[in-house]
Design a protein around this motif. Sequence first.
Motif, PDB file in Angstrom:
ATOM      1  N   VAL A 205       0.850  -1.191   0.000  1.00  0.00           N
ATOM      2  CA  VAL A 205       0.000   0.000   0.000  1.00  0.00           C
ATOM      3  C   VAL A 205       0.890   1.247   0.000  1.00  0.00           C
ATOM      4  CG1 VAL A 205      -1.565   1.378   1.445  1.00  0.00           C
ATOM      5  CG2 VAL A 205      -2.044  -1.045   1.055  1.00  0.00           C
ATOM      6  N   LYS A 206       2.001   1.166   0.691  1.00  0.00           N
ATOM      7  CA  LYS A 206       2.915   2.303   0.794  1.00  0.00           C
ATOM      8  C   LYS A 206       3.727   2.540  -0.475  1.00  0.00           C
ATOM      9  CE  LYS A 206       4.740   3.906   5.191  1.00  0.00           C
ATOM     10  NZ  LYS A 206       3.753   4.923   5.198  1.00  0.00           N
ATOM     11  N   TYR A 207       4.300   1.469  -1.000  1.00  0.00           N
ATOM     12  CA  TYR A 207       5.285   1.627  -2.079  1.00  0.00           C
ATOM     13  C   TYR A 207       4.857   1.027  -3.418  1.00  0.00           C
ATOM     14  CZ  TYR A 207       8.577   3.129   1.519  1.00  0.00           C
ATOM     15  OH  TYR A 207       9.198   3.811   2.537  1.00  0.00           O
ATOM     16  N   GLY A 208       3.766   0.356  -3.465  1.00  0.00           N
ATOM     17  CA  GLY A 208       3.384  -0.338  -4.687  1.00  0.00           C
ATOM     18  C   GLY A 208       3.950  -1.744  -4.693  1.00  0.00           C
ATOM     19  N   GLN A 209       3.547  -2.490  -5.677  1.00  0.00           N
ATOM     20  CA  GLN A 209       3.912  -3.908  -5.734  1.00  0.00           C
ATOM     21  C   GLN A 209       5.034  -4.115  -6.738  1.00  0.00           C
ATOM     22  OE1 GLN A 209       0.533  -6.365  -6.431  1.00  0.00           O
ATOM     23  NE2 GLN A 209       1.729  -8.228  -6.769  1.00  0.00           N
ATOM     24  N   ARG A 210       6.000  -4.904  -6.365  1.00  0.00           N
ATOM     25  CA  ARG A 210       7.054  -5.233  -7.313  1.00  0.00           C
ATOM     26  C   ARG A 210       6.497  -6.165  -8.387  1.00  0.00           C
ATOM     27  NH1 ARG A 210      13.150  -7.063  -5.794  1.00  0.00           N
ATOM     28  NH2 ARG A 210      13.719  -7.968  -7.785  1.00  0.00           N
ATOM     29  N   VAL A 211       6.862  -5.873  -9.624  1.00  0.00           N
ATOM     30  CA  VAL A 211       6.363  -6.694 -10.728  1.00  0.00           C
ATOM     31  C   VAL A 211       7.421  -7.731 -11.086  1.00  0.00           C
ATOM     32  CG1 VAL A 211       5.568  -6.692 -13.120  1.00  0.00           C
ATOM     33  CG2 VAL A 211       5.007  -4.767 -11.606  1.00  0.00           C
ATOM     34  N   TRP A 212       7.027  -8.977 -11.080  1.00  0.00           N
ATOM     35  CA  TRP A 212       7.915 -10.073 -11.454  1.00  0.00           C
ATOM     36  C   TRP A 212       7.547 -10.524 -12.861  1.00  0.00           C
ATOM     37  CZ3 TRP A 212      11.730 -12.228  -8.218  1.00  0.00           C
ATOM     38  CH2 TRP A 212      11.777 -11.649  -6.941  1.00  0.00           C
ATOM     39  N   ASP A 213       8.577 -10.852 -13.660  1.00  0.00           N
ATOM     40  CA  ASP A 213       8.312 -11.339 -15.014  1.00  0.00           C
ATOM     41  C   ASP A 213       7.410 -12.566 -14.960  1.00  0.00           C
ATOM     42  OD1 ASP A 213       9.796  -9.379 -16.023  1.00  0.00           O
ATOM     43  OD2 ASP A 213      11.595 -10.578 -16.398  1.00  0.00           O
ATOM     44  N   ARG A 214       7.728 -13.407 -14.054  1.00  0.00           N
ATOM     45  CA  ARG A 214       6.902 -14.610 -13.892  1.00  0.00           C
ATOM     46  C   ARG A 214       6.603 -14.788 -12.419  1.00  0.00           C
ATOM     47  NH1 ARG A 214       8.681 -19.198 -17.975  1.00  0.00           N
ATOM     48  NH2 ARG A 214       9.299 -17.860 -19.684  1.00  0.00           N
ATOM     49  N   PHE A 215       5.378 -15.061 -12.138  1.00  0.00           N
ATOM     50  CA  PHE A 215       4.955 -15.264 -10.758  1.00  0.00           C
ATOM     51  C   PHE A 215       5.705 -16.436 -10.129  1.00  0.00           C
ATOM     52  CE2 PHE A 215       1.888 -16.528  -7.404  1.00  0.00           C
ATOM     53  CZ  PHE A 215       1.973 -15.348  -6.684  1.00  0.00           C
ATOM     54  N   LYS A 216       6.032 -17.389 -10.997  1.00  0.00           N
ATOM     55  CA  LYS A 216       6.765 -18.570 -10.538  1.00  0.00           C
ATOM     56  C   LYS A 216       8.067 -18.172  -9.833  1.00  0.00           C
ATOM     57  CE  LYS A 216       9.055 -21.331 -13.371  1.00  0.00           C
ATOM     58  NZ  LYS A 216       9.329 -22.216 -14.531  1.00  0.00           N
ATOM     59  N   TRP A 217       8.767 -17.185 -10.411  1.00  0.00           N
ATOM     60  CA  TRP A 217      10.050 -16.772  -9.826  1.00  0.00           C
ATOM     61  C   TRP A 217       9.855 -16.186  -8.440  1.00  0.00           C
ATOM     62  CZ3 TRP A 217      13.499 -19.362 -11.809  1.00  0.00           C
ATOM     63  CH2 TRP A 217      13.610 -19.556 -13.193  1.00  0.00           C
ATOM     64  N   TYR A 218       8.796 -15.450  -8.301  1.00  0.00           N
ATOM     65  CA  TYR A 218       8.487 -14.855  -7.000  1.00  0.00           C
ATOM     66  C   TYR A 218       8.375 -15.949  -5.941  1.00  0.00           C
ATOM     67  CZ  TYR A 218       5.534 -12.593  -3.419  1.00  0.00           C
ATOM     68  OH  TYR A 218       4.997 -12.133  -2.241  1.00  0.00           O
ATOM     69  N   ASN A 219       7.643 -16.988  -6.272  1.00  0.00           N
ATOM     70  CA  ASN A 219       7.473 -18.072  -5.304  1.00  0.00           C
ATOM     71  C   ASN A 219       8.765 -18.831  -5.029  1.00  0.00           C
ATOM     72  OD1 ASN A 219       4.734 -17.818  -4.631  1.00  0.00           O
ATOM     73  ND2 ASN A 219       4.166 -18.657  -6.624  1.00  0.00           N
ATOM     74  N   ILE A 220       9.526 -19.062  -6.094  1.00  0.00           N
ATOM     75  CA  ILE A 220      10.777 -19.818  -5.935  1.00  0.00           C
ATOM     76  C   ILE A 220      11.761 -19.036  -5.076  1.00  0.00           C
ATOM     77  CG2 ILE A 220      12.851 -20.618  -7.174  1.00  0.00           C
ATOM     78  CD1 ILE A 220      10.933 -21.444  -9.476  1.00  0.00           C
ATOM     79  N   ILE A 221      11.883 -17.744  -5.388  1.00  0.00           N
ATOM     80  CA  ILE A 221      12.880 -16.937  -4.679  1.00  0.00           C
ATOM     81  C   ILE A 221      12.459 -16.708  -3.219  1.00  0.00           C
ATOM     82  CG2 ILE A 221      12.107 -14.571  -5.189  1.00  0.00           C
ATOM     83  CD1 ILE A 221      15.131 -14.248  -6.203  1.00  0.00           C
ATOM     84  N   LYS A 222      11.162 -16.627  -3.002  1.00  0.00           N
ATOM     85  CA  LYS A 222      10.681 -16.483  -1.620  1.00  0.00           C
ATOM     86  C   LYS A 222      10.978 -17.735  -0.808  1.00  0.00           C
ATOM     87  CE  LYS A 222       7.125 -14.221  -0.403  1.00  0.00           C
ATOM     88  NZ  LYS A 222       6.750 -13.155   0.539  1.00  0.00           N
ATOM     89  N   ARG A 223      10.828 -18.874  -1.436  1.00  0.00           N
ATOM     90  CA  ARG A 223      11.105 -20.122  -0.730  1.00  0.00           C
ATOM     91  C   ARG A 223      12.603 -20.227  -0.425  1.00  0.00           C
ATOM     92  NH1 ARG A 223       9.310 -24.423  -4.177  1.00  0.00           N
ATOM     93  NH2 ARG A 223       7.469 -23.109  -4.272  1.00  0.00           N
ATOM     94  N   TRP A 224      13.417 -19.825  -1.402  1.00  0.00           N
ATOM     95  CA  TRP A 224      14.867 -19.830  -1.189  1.00  0.00           C
ATOM     96  C   TRP A 224      15.230 -18.925  -0.002  1.00  0.00           C
ATOM     97  CZ3 TRP A 224      17.962 -15.472  -1.437  1.00  0.00           C
ATOM     98  CH2 TRP A 224      19.327 -15.713  -1.225  1.00  0.00           C
ATOM     99  N   LEU A 225      14.643 -17.745   0.014  1.00  0.00           N
ATOM    100  CA  LEU A 225      14.940 -16.773   1.074  1.00  0.00           C
ATOM    101  C   LEU A 225      14.550 -17.311   2.447  1.00  0.00           C
ATOM    102  CD1 LEU A 225      15.841 -13.799   1.639  1.00  0.00           C
ATOM    103  CD2 LEU A 225      13.431 -13.194   1.502  1.00  0.00           C
ATOM    104  N   SER A 226      13.384 -17.900   2.500  1.00  0.00           N
ATOM    105  CA  SER A 226      12.880 -18.448   3.747  1.00  0.00           C
ATOM    106  C   SER A 226      13.829 -19.527   4.301  1.00  0.00           C
ATOM    107  CB  SER A 226      11.477 -19.011   3.498  1.00  0.00           C
ATOM    108  OG  SER A 226      10.933 -19.463   4.688  1.00  0.00           O
TER     109      SER A 226
END
Length: 231
Positions: A205-226
């Motif tokens: 809400v504050k900064y807007g949403q980051r746009v990922w080329d593929r939603f898949k990458w968002y999920n993969i990278i989030k899992r890696w980070l976790s």
Amino acid sequence: MKPDCIIIRNDLNGKVEFVSEQTEWQHKWEKDILTYDVEYHDSLKLISKRQLKRAVNLAISTWNFEIPLKFKSAWKTQADIEIRFRTKEEDNYFKDKPSVLAYAYFPGQGSVSGQVVFNASYIWDLKGRGIRGDEAIKKGLVENAHASNILKTYNIYAVLIHELGHTLGLKHDVSGASDGKDIMDPYYSVDNLDLSDRDIYRIRVKYGQRVWDRFKWYNIIKRWLSLAIRR
Ligand SMILES: [Zn+2]
């Protein structure tokens, strides 16, 4: 100026100070690139310089994956986000309020904006699982302890991610809007390491949403980070 984060030890039931009201902080960083800087402190006997840098990078990534802001390590300039460690002898705020683990300033607070100060009188590590008394003596963390007693340690990731939320302009989450844990809850919790849906909603809400080329990458990278912050 009064710091606005009061994250306290979770063993002081009922003694929470709610500094914030339930409205969102009005200010945010009005630029696309934020610089950051962390200063090592000799009290960090369980975290190396390299590990501290990595922890800061991962904690920043936690927020960065959700929003379009860019973060850069500061180079010879004053950083927007400054992470420091101070003992209660070095910091008046901790001297007055020794139960506070760390505090931070929001954007829009003048020259102190973006400052994060950790209480170096506590034992910080990467897991927050505690340390045996004899180990702690050997590491120079304490002078006296029963050898087999487990001394409390605090997970640096849990507090870093929380404090960075403040430096980006999020107040404590006292709405009770989510059932589970939120990173922006005012209590320390050793395993509170992932942004909740509500944390993600508030920062977007504050900064807007980051746009990922593929939603898949968002999920993969989030899992890696976790996994990386739990390694
Ligand atoms: Zn806080």
